[in-house]
Design an enzyme around this catalytic site. Structure first.
Site, PDB file in Angstrom:
ATOM      1  N   GLY A 116     -70.343  29.139  15.643  1.00  0.00           N
ATOM      2  CA  GLY A 116     -71.187  30.320  15.455  1.00  0.00           C
ATOM      3  C   GLY A 116     -72.345  30.323  16.430  1.00  0.00           C
ATOM      4  O   GLY A 116     -72.763  31.360  16.932  1.00  0.00           O
ATOM      5  N   ALA A 117     -72.859  29.133  16.709  1.00  0.00           N
ATOM      6  CA  ALA A 117     -73.952  28.974  17.658  1.00  0.00           C
ATOM      7  C   ALA A 117     -74.049  27.491  17.995  1.00  0.00           C
ATOM      8  O   ALA A 117     -73.504  26.654  17.274  1.00  0.00           O
ATOM      9  CB  ALA A 117     -75.264  29.466  17.063  1.00  0.00           C
ATOM     10  N   MET A 118     -74.717  27.163  19.086  1.00  0.00           N
ATOM     11  CA  MET A 118     -74.916  25.760  19.464  1.00  0.00           C
ATOM     12  C   MET A 118     -76.373  25.544  19.848  1.00  0.00           C
ATOM     13  O   MET A 118     -76.954  26.323  20.594  1.00  0.00           O
ATOM     14  CB  MET A 118     -74.007  25.383  20.645  1.00  0.00           C
ATOM     15  CG  MET A 118     -72.546  25.171  20.253  1.00  0.00           C
ATOM     16  SD  MET A 118     -72.278  23.798  19.096  1.00  0.00           S
ATOM     17  CE  MET A 118     -72.304  22.412  20.208  1.00  0.00           C
ATOM     18  N   GLU A 119     -76.911  24.416  19.352  1.00  0.00           N
ATOM     19  CA  GLU A 119     -78.345  24.159  19.388  1.00  0.00           C
ATOM     20  C   GLU A 119     -78.817  23.508  20.683  1.00  0.00           C
ATOM     21  O   GLU A 119     -79.626  22.596  20.639  1.00  0.00           O
ATOM     22  CB  GLU A 119     -78.705  23.272  18.197  1.00  0.00           C
ATOM     23  CG  GLU A 119     -78.139  21.832  18.242  1.00  0.00           C
ATOM     24  CD  GLU A 119     -76.782  21.663  17.588  1.00  0.00           C
ATOM     25  OE1 GLU A 119     -76.037  22.646  17.530  1.00  0.00           O
ATOM     26  OE2 GLU A 119     -76.466  20.540  17.141  1.00  0.00           O
TER      27      GLU A 119
ATOM     28  N   HIS B  67     -81.690  28.403  11.894  1.00  0.00           N
ATOM     29  CA  HIS B  67     -80.899  27.161  11.858  1.00  0.00           C
ATOM     30  C   HIS B  67     -80.950  26.472  13.233  1.00  0.00           C
ATOM     31  O   HIS B  67     -81.265  25.279  13.329  1.00  0.00           O
ATOM     32  CB  HIS B  67     -79.464  27.526  11.458  1.00  0.00           C
ATOM     33  CG  HIS B  67     -78.452  26.425  11.513  1.00  0.00           C
ATOM     34  ND1 HIS B  67     -77.743  26.015  10.411  1.00  0.00           N
ATOM     35  CD2 HIS B  67     -77.984  25.655  12.546  1.00  0.00           C
ATOM     36  CE1 HIS B  67     -76.904  25.047  10.742  1.00  0.00           C
ATOM     37  NE2 HIS B  67     -77.034  24.807  12.041  1.00  0.00           N
ATOM     38  N   GLU B  68     -80.639  27.223  14.272  1.00  0.00           N
ATOM     39  CA  GLU B  68     -80.607  26.620  15.615  1.00  0.00           C
ATOM     40  C   GLU B  68     -81.998  26.159  16.031  1.00  0.00           C
ATOM     41  O   GLU B  68     -82.156  25.131  16.688  1.00  0.00           O
ATOM     42  CB  GLU B  68     -80.032  27.604  16.633  1.00  0.00           C
ATOM     43  CG  GLU B  68     -78.627  28.116  16.309  1.00  0.00           C
ATOM     44  CD  GLU B  68     -77.621  27.004  16.000  1.00  0.00           C
ATOM     45  OE1 GLU B  68     -77.720  25.934  16.606  1.00  0.00           O
ATOM     46  OE2 GLU B  68     -76.747  27.228  15.130  1.00  0.00           O
TER      47      GLU B  68
ATOM     48  N   HIS C 262     -82.862  22.886  14.643  1.00  0.00           N
ATOM     49  CA  HIS C 262     -82.195  21.809  15.392  1.00  0.00           C
ATOM     50  C   HIS C 262     -83.038  21.279  16.555  1.00  0.00           C
ATOM     51  O   HIS C 262     -82.804  20.164  17.023  1.00  0.00           O
ATOM     52  CB  HIS C 262     -80.885  22.317  15.983  1.00  0.00           C
ATOM     53  CG  HIS C 262     -79.692  22.196  15.087  1.00  0.00           C
ATOM     54  ND1 HIS C 262     -79.390  21.052  14.386  1.00  0.00           N
ATOM     55  CD2 HIS C 262     -78.689  23.077  14.818  1.00  0.00           C
ATOM     56  CE1 HIS C 262     -78.248  21.251  13.717  1.00  0.00           C
ATOM     57  NE2 HIS C 262     -77.813  22.459  13.959  1.00  0.00           N
TER      58      HIS C 262
ATOM     59  N   GLU D  50     -77.004  18.778  10.677  1.00  0.00           N
ATOM     60  CA  GLU D  50     -76.474  20.034  10.132  1.00  0.00           C
ATOM     61  C   GLU D  50     -76.958  20.359   8.721  1.00  0.00           C
ATOM     62  O   GLU D  50     -77.214  21.508   8.403  1.00  0.00           O
ATOM     63  CB  GLU D  50     -74.950  20.029  10.189  1.00  0.00           C
ATOM     64  CG  GLU D  50     -74.390  19.973  11.604  1.00  0.00           C
ATOM     65  CD  GLU D  50     -74.916  21.076  12.511  1.00  0.00           C
ATOM     66  OE1 GLU D  50     -75.478  22.066  12.009  1.00  0.00           O
ATOM     67  OE2 GLU D  50     -74.787  20.931  13.741  1.00  0.00           O
TER      68      GLU D  50
HETATM   69 ZN   LIG Z   1     -76.105  23.478  13.310  1.00  0.00          ZN
END
Ligand SMILES: [Zn+2]
Length: 832
Positions: A255-258, A289-290, A293, A312
């Site tokens: 969904g996404a990357m941090e 969320h990201e 991180h 996570e």
């Molecule tokens: Zn994550």
């Protein structure tokens, strides 16, 4: 490529101290790209031997301390390095292929305008498909990047761009980061940039999505800056990187990357039409969320993958919490209760379940650990942290988190470090708490019974719980709520004598709840009238969970849907319950003969909601459900011909494709797909067309779809879309022969195309109402395939290797457990 093992990573960490990477990427080629990696590192023992990864390269030249290494040093994605000096410089020049599967240097040509975008999607052990590196999380080093690319492009990366011109870009040196967090995004991005607290921020998307980015720019900026202010005020450690870019990219597997300083999001989050309430909430949650991180995962990183929860679970918890506290998405915990947390319970019941904080020894290699990026690590970990916050108090939790971040900044940590930090700020026995909540898998069951008229709570399982219990009058009015500490001893609730009660009404704990008959009869009567939307969310989850375990009959669940779902006022409870019912019951637990009637209940609910108008907060979710379940061909044709769903309400692009798919499912001429694609030649239009073509109910269409995904070289997006259309509910006769072919073909595709595709094959598991004998055949086929390869074999190993690769092995064992559970319910239904 060999998946890095725990023992190799431990061995290497004792030998090496990596200082820096200078990386140069040449992205001017069309077929492949150039990568030069200069690594400076120390060896703790002179003369030692180790290896560096460079995966899937077409050619490699390596020089260690000025001496060119023999060609034989490079094999199976690794270069063997011998006779190390105290201080070493390794230079690796490689030519590497672009990919379309989202694992490596992903190349995407936008069908809307022909523009090319090239992005390095790393994560886990993928960075070595982009540059030579010691690809494990506990070997952090600084990265200094230069890039050559089309002079018209914008290039984004972890560090701030310090110089650009004539097709050459230089980036500032990053603080020490793990190789898996490396990122580069290159292409003619449309950008919205701004400064906040002296730091450069940016949002970027493909040019063909410029209108959508500009439309949402103010809102995206508001969410970004408010979450940033909140997190920087919460944590003692300042934001560690020099810029904050957020890029909506095509073809990401996650969904996404941090990535530190440059976060990538699946560009589906840049909605083409009006988002539902849940979609808008979800996007804000992912942004938060990201951002969390940047501290949990990037500043402090797990040593090895057993502690992926330290990234996570925290980010998942903070995502909901911060999007609510800072950006106004205050109904996040409602969305979580009905949309995300149920997937944590489902994961915790499968044979693959594991403690939130897993044993290092169980994560024998990266492929094995890949499977643990699951709903135990996200949804359950989040729920367990929420229970911890309820138990400790938020201030203590934040103080513990700060102690942890401050002690381990720019380094690596593990469970023991987190507990030590928590212990240093709390008088409570956090180690005993962690032992039962973090180190043991499974969940407890909280039972409500009666002693006389007095409700009694009993906990089966042995964990301590702190949860709210609410008592109700028959009218639905709340009589009272209280926080209960429940452990081994039953807790009577005399103040609620004679009343219906709901345990965990505030959703503080992670446990299955089974109400007593009086309370459940009350829920069946009053569900949509209860005051608190969070409690209603918990109860919709409970109803679906009871159906999955056979405690509630499928027809009784649909009776509850018919009685209460259209009357559910909260848009996220409504949407979440609708999705739970469709995905967990309609698609899995209903016999083919009952499908039409059950789908009719769902479409009737959607129709009722839309009768209130297309402006309401529930309308988008209702329209999506209606488009997927209606049998009203005239209605769908009217949408397409008029381009609107109601006067003044233009048909959103995604809804248009749902309508097209449903029309062909119902027997319409497939030429409607081509006509719609002419009107919407975008990337998501292409995907919509692929999905619809695979859903055409003819043997020829199924054969063509099958050939495309199992005999061709589809991208990850294409693979997902075709499979989604292929296994369409109501088409069990058409796809029957393919159930066996899926089990035969899956392992080969997984072996050939790697981790992400292995997961994709698992997610393409047939989920549709099937006759019982077909379900049993599928179960036996998968069981047999798994039995032939009990331990799994390495992904991307020797092409002729027999058996099911590790990542697919895990996926299939999960799907098999879901299928077995469904069979259990179905075989008890008389008319299947
Ligand atoms: Zn994550």
């Amino acid at each position: 490529m060999t998946s890095l093992s725990l023992s190799d990573s431990r061995q290497r960490a004792t030998v090496l101290d990596v200082t820096s990477y200078d990386v140069h990427l040449d992205l001017t080629g069309v077929e492949h790209f150039g990568s030069r990696s200069t690594i400076r590192f120390a060896a703790r023992e002179t003369g030692a031997e180790t290896f560096v990864e460079i995966a899937d390269a077409l050619s490699v030249r390596a020089t260690l301390n000025g001496v060119e290494l023999p060609a034989g040093a490079w094999a199976d994605g690794r270069i063997t390095l011998t006779d190390l000096a105290e201080h070493n410089e390794l230079v690796v020049d490689a030519t590497l292929p672009y990919v379309t599967n989202g694992d490596g240097m992903h190349r995407f040509v936008d069908p809307a305008d022909g523009e090319t975008y090239v992005s390095a999607y790393c994560g886990m052990d993928i960075a070595s498909r982009v540059f030579a590196c010691f690809d494990q999380p506990d070997l952090k080093a600084t990265v200094t990047l230069t890039v050559d690319a089309d002079p018209r492009w914008t290039v984004l990366a972890n560090g701030q761009c310090t110089l650009s011109g004539e097709g050459h870009w230089s980036f500032a040196t990053t603080p020490p980061i793990s190789p898996y967090l490396f990122v580069v995004c290159a292409g003619p991005w449309h950008s919205v940039t701004f400064e906040h607290r002296g730091l450069p921020f940016g949002w970027h998307a493909r040019q063909s999505l410029a209108t959508e980015l500009e439309r949402d720019a103010d809102e995206l900026r508001r969410i970004t800056t408010s979450c940033f202010d909140h997190l920087t005020a919460t944590f003692d450690e300042p934001y560690a990187f020099d810029s904050y870019d957020q890029v909506m990219v095509p073809g990401l597997n996650w969904g996404a990357m941090e990535m530190p300083g440059c976060i990538t999001f699946d560009d589906g989050l840049l909605f083409r039409g009006t988002p539902s309430a849940m979609q808008a909430q979800h996007r804000a949650m992912v942004i938060a969320h990201e951002m969390a991180h940047m501290w949990f995962g990037d500043l402090v990183t797990m040593k090895w993958w057993e502690d992926s929860w330290l990234s996570e679970s925290f980010a998942d918890y903070m995502g909901y919490q911060v999007a609510g506290a800072a950006a106004g998405f205050t109904d996040g915990w409602i969305a979580c209760a009905v949309n995300s947390k149920p997937s944590g319970y489902r994961a915790d019941e499968r044979r693959s379940t594991h403690p939130v904080a897993e044993d290092a020894e169980a994560m024998v290699d990266v492929d094995t650990a890949f499977g643990n990026f699951d709903m135990i690590t996200y949804a359950k970990g989040n729920a367990v942290l929420r229970q911890l916050v309820t138990w400790l108090g938020e201030d203590t939790f934040v103080a513990g988190a700060n102690a942890y971040l401050t002690r381990h900044g720019f380094g690596n940590a593990e469970l023991a470090d987190f507990l030590e930090a928590l212990d240093s700020v709390s008088d409570r026995d956090v180690r005993a708490w962690a032992q039962v909540w973090l180190r043991q898998s499974g969940f407890d069951t909280i039972l409500v019974s009666r002693d006389g008229g007095v409700p009694v709570l009993t906990c089966e399982g042995g964990r301590p719980h702190r949860l709210t219990v609410t008592g109700y009058a028959d009218s639905g009015e709340v009589v009272g709520s209280r926080l209960v500490d429940l452990a081994d001893e039953p807790v009577p609730l005399p103040e609620f004598a004679g009343l219906a009660v709901v345990a965990n009404s505030g959703d503080e704990t992670f446990a299955r709840v089974r109400p007593d008959p009086q309370s459940w009869a009350f829920v069946v009567d009053r569900l949509s009238h209860l005051e608190d939307p969070l409690t209603r969310a918990v109860l919709w989850h409970t109803a679906v969970d009871m159906t999955r375990t056979g405690d509630l009959r499928v027809p009784d669940l649909f009776a509850l849907v018919a009685a209460h779902l259209a009357a559910e006022p909260h848009p996220m409870v409504f949407e979440g319950a609708l999705v739970l019912v469709r995905e967990q019951v309609l698609a899995r637990l209903v016999a083919p003969a009952q499908l039409e009637e059950a789908a009719g209940v769902v479409s009737a609910v959607a129709t009722l909601v839309l009768a209130d108008g297309w402006d309401g907060p529930r309308a988008v979710a209702a329209a999506q459900a209606l488009a997927a379940t209606t049998t009203d061909v005239a209605l769908l044709e009217e949408w397409l011909s008029s381009g609107q769903t109601a006067p003044g309400h233009p048909l959103d692009p995604d809804l248009r494709w749902s309508a097209v798919r449903r029309l062909v499912e119902l027997g319409a001429d497939p030429s409607v797909i081509d006509r719609t694609l002419e009107q919407d030649p975008s990337a998501s239009g292409e995907i919509g067309a692929l999905r619809a073509r695979a859903a055409v109910p003819t043997p020829e269409a199924k054969a063509a779809a099958w050939a495309l995904v199992y005999e061709g070289e589809p991208s990850n997006r294409e693979f997902r879309a075709v499979n989604d259309g292929f296994w369409t509910s109501g088409q069990h006769d058409l796809v029957d022969a393919y159930l066996d072919r899926y089990v035969e073909a899956g392992p080969e595709v997984a072996r050939r195309r790697g981790q992400a595709f292995s997961k994709g094959v698992g997610h393409s598991f047939p989920v549709l109402p099937l006759p019982l004998p077909a379900m049993e055949r599928l179960r036996d086929g998968v069981t047999g395939a798994l039995a032939d390869s009990t331990a799994g074999v390495p992904t991307g190993g020797v092409p002729t290797a027999a058996g099911v690769p590790t990542v697919l092995h895990r996926e299939w064992s999960d799907r098999l457990d879901d299928l077995t559970l469904a069979l259990h319910v179905r075989s008890r239904t008389v008319d299947s």
